[in-house]
Scaffold this motif. Structure first.
Motif, PDB file in Angstrom:
ATOM      1  N   ALA A 275      -1.266   4.857   6.434  1.00  0.00           N
ATOM      2  CA  ALA A 275      -0.648   3.611   6.718  1.00  0.00           C
ATOM      3  C   ALA A 275      -2.360   3.010   7.734  1.00  0.00           C
ATOM      4  O   ALA A 275      -2.659   1.970   7.544  1.00  0.00           O
ATOM      5  N   MET A 276      -2.426   4.078   8.293  1.00  0.00           N
ATOM      6  CA  MET A 276      -3.921   4.216   8.692  1.00  0.00           C
ATOM      7  C   MET A 276      -4.881   3.332   7.986  1.00  0.00           C
ATOM      8  O   MET A 276      -5.713   2.442   8.314  1.00  0.00           O
ATOM      9  N   TYR A 277      -5.344   3.880   6.766  1.00  0.00           N
ATOM     10  CA  TYR A 277      -6.097   3.389   6.057  1.00  0.00           C
ATOM     11  C   TYR A 277      -5.923   2.077   5.227  1.00  0.00           C
ATOM     12  O   TYR A 277      -6.560   1.354   5.273  1.00  0.00           O
ATOM     13  N   ARG A 278      -4.495   2.208   5.312  1.00  0.00           N
ATOM     14  CA  ARG A 278      -4.022   0.693   4.392  1.00  0.00           C
ATOM     15  C   ARG A 278      -3.893  -0.530   5.737  1.00  0.00           C
ATOM     16  O   ARG A 278      -4.621  -1.712   5.189  1.00  0.00           O
ATOM     17  N   GLY A 279      -4.257  -0.238   6.812  1.00  0.00           N
ATOM     18  CA  GLY A 279      -4.446  -1.212   7.803  1.00  0.00           C
ATOM     19  C   GLY A 279      -6.007  -1.804   8.093  1.00  0.00           C
ATOM     20  O   GLY A 279      -5.967  -2.927   8.062  1.00  0.00           O
ATOM     21  N   LYS A 280      -6.690  -0.765   7.797  1.00  0.00           N
ATOM     22  CA  LYS A 280      -8.006  -0.490   8.060  1.00  0.00           C
ATOM     23  C   LYS A 280      -8.557  -1.300   6.622  1.00  0.00           C
ATOM     24  O   LYS A 280      -9.328  -2.401   6.859  1.00  0.00           O
TER      25      LYS A 280
ATOM     26  N   GLN B 184      -6.271  -2.900  12.961  1.00  0.00           N
ATOM     27  CA  GLN B 184      -4.854  -3.196  13.268  1.00  0.00           C
ATOM     28  C   GLN B 184      -3.913  -1.926  13.257  1.00  0.00           C
ATOM     29  O   GLN B 184      -4.312  -1.347  13.299  1.00  0.00           O
ATOM     30  N   TYR B 185      -2.879  -2.201  13.352  1.00  0.00           N
ATOM     31  CA  TYR B 185      -1.855  -0.926  12.956  1.00  0.00           C
ATOM     32  C   TYR B 185      -0.891  -1.568  12.159  1.00  0.00           C
ATOM     33  O   TYR B 185      -0.198  -1.832  11.957  1.00  0.00           O
ATOM     34  N   SER B 186      -0.453  -0.664  11.506  1.00  0.00           N
ATOM     35  CA  SER B 186       0.670  -0.194  10.734  1.00  0.00           C
ATOM     36  C   SER B 186       1.605   0.465  10.331  1.00  0.00           C
ATOM     37  O   SER B 186       1.242   1.606  10.838  1.00  0.00           O
ATOM     38  N   TYR B 187       2.787   0.853  10.185  1.00  0.00           N
ATOM     39  CA  TYR B 187       3.214   1.530   9.940  1.00  0.00           C
ATOM     40  C   TYR B 187       3.807   1.785   8.857  1.00  0.00           C
ATOM     41  O   TYR B 187       3.624   1.108   7.882  1.00  0.00           O
ATOM     42  N   TYR B 188       4.250   3.233   8.350  1.00  0.00           N
ATOM     43  CA  TYR B 188       4.107   3.528   6.897  1.00  0.00           C
ATOM     44  C   TYR B 188       5.221   2.654   5.690  1.00  0.00           C
ATOM     45  O   TYR B 188       6.455   3.354   6.843  1.00  0.00           O
ATOM     46  N   THR B 189       4.911   2.678   5.060  1.00  0.00           N
ATOM     47  CA  THR B 189       6.437   2.791   4.449  1.00  0.00           C
ATOM     48  C   THR B 189       6.192   3.159   2.608  1.00  0.00           C
ATOM     49  O   THR B 189       5.242   3.656   2.367  1.00  0.00           O
TER      50      THR B 189
ATOM     51  N   ALA C 109      -0.611   5.706  -2.837  1.00  0.00           N
ATOM     52  CA  ALA C 109      -1.728   6.365  -2.490  1.00  0.00           C
ATOM     53  C   ALA C 109      -2.165   8.164  -3.472  1.00  0.00           C
ATOM     54  O   ALA C 109      -3.142   8.779  -3.072  1.00  0.00           O
ATOM     55  N   LEU C 110      -0.597   8.047  -4.168  1.00  0.00           N
ATOM     56  CA  LEU C 110      -0.749   9.047  -4.637  1.00  0.00           C
ATOM     57  C   LEU C 110      -1.847   8.613  -6.892  1.00  0.00           C
ATOM     58  O   LEU C 110      -2.884   9.203  -6.806  1.00  0.00           O
ATOM     59  N   GLY C 111      -1.433   7.433  -6.803  1.00  0.00           N
ATOM     60  CA  GLY C 111      -1.843   6.954  -7.466  1.00  0.00           C
ATOM     61  C   GLY C 111      -3.798   6.874  -6.599  1.00  0.00           C
ATOM     62  O   GLY C 111      -4.545   7.279  -7.871  1.00  0.00           O
ATOM     63  N   ASP C 112      -3.957   6.278  -6.144  1.00  0.00           N
ATOM     64  CA  ASP C 112      -6.116   6.749  -5.326  1.00  0.00           C
ATOM     65  C   ASP C 112      -6.558   7.946  -5.412  1.00  0.00           C
ATOM     66  O   ASP C 112      -7.712   7.902  -5.593  1.00  0.00           O
ATOM     67  N   LEU C 113      -5.487   8.963  -5.241  1.00  0.00           N
ATOM     68  CA  LEU C 113      -5.876  10.494  -5.192  1.00  0.00           C
ATOM     69  C   LEU C 113      -6.069  10.773  -6.598  1.00  0.00           C
ATOM     70  O   LEU C 113      -6.922  11.500  -7.035  1.00  0.00           O
TER      71      LEU C 113
END
Ligand code: C2E
Ligand code: MG
Ligand code: MG
Length: 574
Positions: free
Chosen positions: A285-290, A296-301, A308-312
Motif C-alpha cells: 500500500a505504501m509503494y502504491r501511494g509513493k 501520501q497515505y493509502s490503505y491496503y485493498t 503485487a504478485l504480478g510485479d513480483l
C-alpha cells in the motif's frame, strides 16, 4: 562491583534467627547501603511484590506455606525481573543448581554464609541482572533512535494479533518511509541524516499513544502498531496527524530540511490475519501511494494483491532477462527535414519474453526503475547501442548518430557519466556521435543537480535531447539555463495535426521557441504525410515517426537504411 544507590532488598524468611543473621551481615558491609523488608511467608512476599519494586530478594527455601522449587514457581510471575538468591539449609548442590535453572541468580548454603559472600552474591546478582536487561534492551531497540527494532517489532505484532484475535478487536499496522531521506543523506552527509532520523522518531512518538509500538525497521523505514482500536475510523486522523508533524521542517544545524513521509496501512483482520501478510500488504500500500506521488497515505485493498504478485513474478523474470539475452534494442530513424537524410537513430528497448511475447518498455521500465534493475539494464542499453553504431559505421555509414534514453533513476546514479563514457570508449565511437534523451519532467525534478550532469555531458561533447517536450512544466528560464541541444515535441501534440487547432498552435509555438533559444527541434510520432508536410513548412529541424519507419530490429533497420538511401539518391538524380 558498581552499586551506588540504596538497595531495596526483600528477605523472605520465616526463621527469625536466620533473618537476624542476614541483617547483621548486611549491616557489616561498608559497600552497600540498603533497606531490608522482611516477609515471613510466601503469601506475604507475593503481597509485597505486587505493591513494591525490589532490587533483589533473598529467599529461604523452606517456608510455612511453600517448600523448595514450588516456591520459585509461585513467586516468579509476581517478580519477572527480580534477581533472586536462594538460601537453603540443605547441603544439596544438585537441588541448588536446579533452582539456578529456574532462573535463580545464585544460591547460598545456610550456616556457611559470611558477610563477604553475601555482598558478593548480592552485587553479582544485581549486576548480572542489569547486564542482562541491558543486553535485552540492546537486542530489542534501535541504537540510533531508541525505538523498538525489527526483532521486538515482530514480537509485538504477534502479541497484537493474539490479543486482537482473543478479544475480537481490530488494530492497524502502519508502514512508513521517508520521501527524501536518501538525497538528504547523500547531499549533507550521514551526521545530518542520523539527526533527521532521530527527529522523525521523536515526532512519531509524540503523535502516538504510549501503548502504541513505534519501530524503526532499518534505513528510513518505520512501522507503527496502533493497538486496541475501538473503531478503525480513528486510524485516518492519527495517520494525518503523523503526516502533518513530519511535513513540518526539521531544523538541523544550519539546515532546514523537509523530509515528507509516505504511509501504507493494513488493518487486522481485513488486510491480513498473520504478521507476514499484514506487513507485506502495508508495504505494498505504501509503494502504491509513493508511485501516485510522494507524501501520501493509502490503505491496503485486496485488488493490490494481484498486482503485487504480478510485479513480483515479473521482477524475478526481469532479473534474469539480461542474462538470458531476452532484452533487445530496436532502432528508429530521425530524419533531418532540410536534407531528408537519416542523421540519427533512437535505440528503443524491448523485452522478448519467452511466454508473454514482445513487452514494450512502458510495461517494464517503471518496474526496472523501482527495483533498481534499470542500472544494469541501462548500462547494457548504452553499451549495446554504441556497439551497434560502431558496427554500422564500419560498414560505411559514417554520418550517423545514436540516441539512447536515460531514465530518472539512472540519472541519479553518481556513476552515470562514467558509465556513458565507458560505453563510448568500449565501442570506439566518438562522444559527439552519442545523444542522450532525457524526458522534460525528469529534468524538472531536480534542476540543480541535473544541470550539473548536463553540463558535464556537454563538456564531453555528448549531445542531450529533452524528450517528450511540452508534457512537463519547464519554465522558459530553465530551458535557457539547461545545457541541451534538442527539444523533441511530444507525440501528443503531433497526433492531432492538422485537425486540432490547439495542437497546431502548440507545435508552432514550440518550433518558434526552439529557434529563439537556438535549439534543434524534432517532431516525435509523425505518422502521416500531412504531419510531415506541416513540420517541413514550419522549418522544423527534424522528424521521427511511423511515417518514415517503425522502430526495427538491427538487421531490418540496416535493410531499411540501405533502401532509404538508394531511394534518396534516385530521387535526387531524377
Ligand atoms: P520515447 O523516448 O519518447 O520514444 C518514442 C516512443 O514513441 C517509442 O515507444 C516509439 O516506438 C514511439 N513512436 C515512434 N514513432 C511513433 C509514431 O509515429 N506513432 C506512435 N504512435 N508512436 C511512435 P516505445 O519504444 O514503446 O518507448 C516508449 C518509451 O519507453 C520511450 O519513449 C522511452 O521513454 C522509454 N524507453 C524506451 N527504450 C528505453 C531505454 O532503453 N531506456 C529507458 N530508460 N527508457 C526507454
Ligand atoms: Mg526518446
Ligand atoms: Mg519521446
Amino acid at each position: 562491583m558498581n552499586i551506588q544507590s540504596s538497595l531495596e532488598i526483600l528477605l523472605i524468611e520465616d526463621n527469625s534467627g536466620d533473618a537476624l543473621l542476614v541483617e547483621m551481615m548486611l549491616s557489616d558491609l561498608p559497600l552497600i547501603t540498603y533497606s531490608l523488608t522482611r516477609a515471613d511467608n510466601l503469601a506475604e512476599a507475593i503481597e509485597l511484590l505486587q505493591k513494591h519494586e525490589y532490587d533483589a530478594a533473598l529467599l529461604d527455601m523452606s517456608l510455612p506455606d511453600g517448600e523448595g522449587l514450588e516456591i520459585i514457581t509461585q513467586l516468579k510471575p509476581y517478580a519477572p525481573g527480580l534477581p533472586i538468591i536462594v538460601m537453603t539449609g540443605r547441603q544439596d548442590e544438585e537441588f541448588a543448581l536446579q533452582t539456578v535453572k529456574e532462573g535463580v541468580q545464585d544460591y547460598l548454603i545456610k550456616g556457611r554464609i559470611d558477610s563477604w559472600q553475601l555482598t558478593r552474591s548480592l552485587s553479582y546478582a544485581i549486576e548480572r541482572k542489569r547486564l542482562e536487561d541491558q543486553m535485552i534492551h540492546l537486542a530489542h531497540h534501535d541504537q540510533l533512535t531508541g525505538l523498538t527494532n525489527r526483532v521486538l517489532f515482530q514480537d509485538r505484532l504477534q502479541q497484537s494479533i493474539n490479543r486482537a484475535e482473543r478479544r475480537q478487536e481490530n488494530f492497524a499496522l502502519l508502514y512508513l518511509d521517508l520521501d527524501n531521506f536518501k538525497s538528504i543523506n547523500d547531499a549533507l552527509g550521514h551526521h545530518v541524516g542520523d539527526k533527521l532520523l532521530k527527529g522523525v522518531a521523536d515526532r512519531l512518538l509524540d503523535s502516538t499513544r504510549e501503548s502504541d509500538t513505534v519501530a524503526r525497521l532499518g534505513g528510513d523505514e518505520f512501522a507503527i502498531i496502533l493497538d486496541n482500536l475501538v473503531d478503525t475510523a480513528v486510524v485516518t486522523p492519527v495517520v494525518e496527524k503523523i503526516m502533518d508533524t513530519i511535513a513540518k521542517p526539521f531544523l538541523i544545524g544550519e539546515h532546514t530540511l523537509h523530509a515528507g513521509i509516505s504511509i501504507g496501512i493494513s488493518l487486522f483482520p481485513d488486510s491480513g490475519r498473520d504478521a507476514e501478510n499484514l506487513i507485506k500488504n502495508a508495504d505494498s500500500a505504501m509503494y502504491r501511494g509513493k508511485r501516485a506521488g510522494r507524501g501520501q497515505y493509502s490503505y491496503y485493498t485486496s485488488d493490490m494483491n494481484a498486482k503485487a504478485l504480478g510485479d513480483l513474478q515479473m521482477e524475478m523474470e526481469l532479473r534474469d532477462a539480461l542474462e538470458k539475452r531476452e532484452l533487445v534494442l530496436c532502432y528508429q530513424p530521425k530524419i533531418e527535414l532540410l536534407t531528408q537524410e537519416i542523421v540519427s537513430v533512437e535505440a528503443l528497448i524491448r523485452w522478448q519474453h519467452p511466454k508473454r511475447g514482445m513487452i514494450p518498455p512502458a510495461d517494464f521500465i517503471p518496474l526496472a526503475e523501482e527495483t533498481g534493475l534499470i542500472i544494469p539494464i541501462g548500462e547494457w542499453v548504452l553499451e549495446e547501442a554504441c556497439r551497434q553504431l560502431a558496427g554500422w559505421q564500419n560498414m560505411g555509414f559514417r554520418s550517423l548518430r545514436m540516441a539512447v534514453n536515460i531514465s530518472a533513476r539512472q540519472l541519479r546514479n553518481p556513476d552515470i557519466i562514467k558509465v556513458i563514457l565507458s560505453a563510448i570508449d568500449k565501442a570506439g565511437i566518438s562522444p559527439g556521435e552519442l545523444e542522450i534523451e532525457i524526458t522534460e519532467s525528469m529534468l524538472m525534478e531536480d534542476t540543480e543537480v541535473n544541470n550539473l550532469i548536463l553540463r558535464e555531458l556537454r563538456q564531453h561533447d555528448i549531445r542531450v535531447s529533452m524528450d517528450d517536450f511540452g508534457t512537463g512544466y519547464s519554465s522558459l528560464s530553465y530551458l535557457n539555463r539547461f545545457n541541451i541541444d534538442t527539444l523533441k515535441i511530444d507525440r501528443s501534440f503531433v497526433r492531432d495535426i492538422p485537425v486540432d487547432a490547439d495542437s497546431i498552435a502548440i507545435a508552432t509555438a514550440i518550433v518558434a521557441l526552439g529557434k529563439s533559444l537556438r535549439l534543434n527541434v524534432i517532431a516525435e510520432g509523425v505518422e502521416t504525410e500531412e504531419q510531415y508536410d506541416f513540420f517541413t513548412k514550419m522549418d522544423c529541424d527534424g522528424a521521427q515517426g511511423f511515417y518514415f519507419s517503425k522502430p526495427l530490429p538491427a538487421n531490418e533497420f540496416l535493410q531499411f537504411f540501405e533502401s532509404y538511401n538508394e531511394k534518396q539518391i534516385m530521387e535526387l538524380s531524377a
